[in-house]
Design a protein around this motif. Structure first.
Motif, PDB file in Angstrom:
ATOM      1  N   HIS A 155       0.867  -1.175   0.000  1.00 36.93           N
ATOM      2  CA  HIS A 155       0.000   0.000   0.000  1.00 36.93           C
ATOM      3  C   HIS A 155       0.909   1.233   0.000  1.00 36.93           C
ATOM      4  N   CYS A 190      -4.765   5.745  -0.018  1.00 45.31           N
ATOM      5  CA  CYS A 190      -3.764   4.782  -0.450  1.00 45.31           C
ATOM      6  C   CYS A 190      -3.363   5.153  -1.867  1.00 45.31           C
ATOM      7  N   GLU A 192      -1.164   3.304  -3.901  1.00 47.13           N
ATOM      8  CA  GLU A 192      -0.537   2.184  -4.615  1.00 47.13           C
ATOM      9  C   GLU A 192      -1.644   1.164  -4.840  1.00 47.13           C
ATOM     10  N   TYR A 193      -1.858   0.769  -6.095  1.00 45.32           N
ATOM     11  CA  TYR A 193      -2.969  -0.146  -6.375  1.00 45.32           C
ATOM     12  C   TYR A 193      -2.819  -1.426  -5.556  1.00 45.32           C
ATOM     13  N   CYS A 194      -3.853  -1.741  -4.766  1.00 48.31           N
ATOM     14  CA  CYS A 194      -3.726  -2.846  -3.815  1.00 48.31           C
ATOM     15  C   CYS A 194      -4.920  -3.786  -3.888  1.00 48.31           C
ATOM     16  N   HIS A 198      -8.998  -0.550  -3.735  1.00 47.18           N
ATOM     17  CA  HIS A 198      -7.905   0.399  -3.533  1.00 47.18           C
ATOM     18  C   HIS A 198      -8.424   1.844  -3.453  1.00 47.18           C
ATOM     19  N   MET A 201      -9.766   3.212   0.004  1.00 44.04           N
ATOM     20  CA  MET A 201      -8.874   3.047   1.146  1.00 44.04           C
ATOM     21  C   MET A 201      -8.452   4.452   1.551  1.00 44.04           C
TER      22      MET A 201
HETATM   23 CU1  CUA Z   1      -4.074   0.091  -0.224  1.00 47.05          CU
HETATM   24 CU2  CUA Z   1      -4.172   0.896  -2.470  1.00 47.05          CU
END
Ligand code: CUA
Length: 319
Positions: A155, A190, A192-194, A198, A201
């Motif tokens: 993340h 967030c 960062e692709y998670c 995502h 978040m």
């Molecule tokens: Cu956690 Cu994107």
């Protein structure tokens, strides 16, 4: 508490690391703008000055190589890149080498799919999705140092007005710090692709005046409220699988897979910013957690309507 929510804006920093990054950004932007103007200016001049005219159809003079010109277009970019390298290094060093002052606040932020676990080890507080910190004045600096971890995937913690981005990586501790100079609520997310949620978040940083922060700490340190009028809901909660994932301090519920619910109602949103934390939204979330935030890891507990009402009535007492 909802006094002033500030939208994200990297051009309006209120914290030392964000300020340092903005100053570097402006320098880089101005240097690049200068290069752009020179290159486009020469290009336009050349196109106009040396355009083909009707009269002369002769081949222009053919020139092969010029030591001066080649030196110029090699040395000048080298110098430019070197200057950018030096100022960038200086900013990175200034941001990364900061040493916590004795009264700095230390927080561990743990990324989960898809929410933020926020722990204050020295204060014995665990919460979620809302980072509460004191304001840091020049005369009385009180920065907050963050230790960043993840339990699943990568993340990235990003609150644009407070600092740059920093990844949360499994099996690794990353560090960053903030030093907000103005009370208020600052939004982040967030970065960062998670996974599928995502985008949901979200994160809010609540910057308190010094005394307000002390009051927040004292309130969060209390065990969960025990209200006898919702005993049925309390018992139902304790008897279902809720307790495997959630902690309610002062009760046997001590799961750590999901957010700590000891002071659930002190938080402004549900599902890491998906909806406001209101009574109807909490009921809707509990009725089917996959409706408001599809893909999140909370299962549908298959509660009967009566059980649902009892458990919601219990949860809303957790201030
Ligand atoms: Cu956690 Cu994107």
């Amino acid at each position: 508490m909802q006094s002033s929510v500030h939208l994200s804006n990297i051009f309006d920093p209120i914290s030392t690391p964000a300020q340092a990054i903005l100053e570097l950004s402006w320098l880089v932007l101005w240097i690049c703008a200068g290069i752009f103007v020179v290159v486009v200016g020469l290009l336009v001049y050349t196109i106009i000055r040396f355009r083909r005219r009707h009269a002369d159809d002769d081949e222009p003079p053919q020139v092969y190589g010029s030591t001066q010109i080649e030196l110029a277009w090699t040395v000048m970019p080298l110098l430019t890149v070197f200057v950018l390298f030096l100022v960038t290094t200086r900013t990175i060093k200034a941001v990364q080498d900061a040493v916590p002052s004795p009264d700095a606040v230390h927080v561990t932020v743990v990324g989960h799919q898809w929410w933020w676990e926020i722990r204050y080890p020295a204060l014995g507080i665990v919460t979620a999705n809302e980072l509460h910190v004191p304001v840091s004045h020049q005369e009385q600096p009180q920065p907050t140092f963050l230790q960043l971890q993840s339990v699943d995937v990568v993340h990235s913690f990003w609150v644009p007005r407070l600092a740059g981005k920093m990844d949360l990586i499994p099996n690794r501790d990353n560090h960053m710090w903030i030093e907000p100079r103005k009370p208020g609520i600052y939004l982040g997310q967030c970065a960062e692709y998670c996974g599928t949620q995502h985008a949901n978040m979200l994160l809010r940083v609540i910057v308190h005046a010094h005394d307000d922060f002390e009051r927040w700490v004292a309130a969060q340190q209390q065990p969960a409220v025990h209200d006898p009028s919702v005993q049925v809901g309390h018992d139902l909660f304790q008897a279902t699988a809720c307790v495997n994932c959630h902690t309610v301090r002062g009760t046997p519920a001590n799961g750590t897979f999901g957010p700590d619910l000891s002071h659930l109602m002190s938080r402004a949103t549900l599902g890491a910013g998906v909806v406001d934390n209101t009574h109807p939204n909490l009921r809707a979330w509990m009725r089917n957690p996959q409706h408001l935030k599809p893909g999140n890891l909370m299962p549908d507990m298959q509660l009967t309507p009566q059980e649902l009402e009892h458990i919601v009535a219990y949860l809303v007492t957790l201030h």
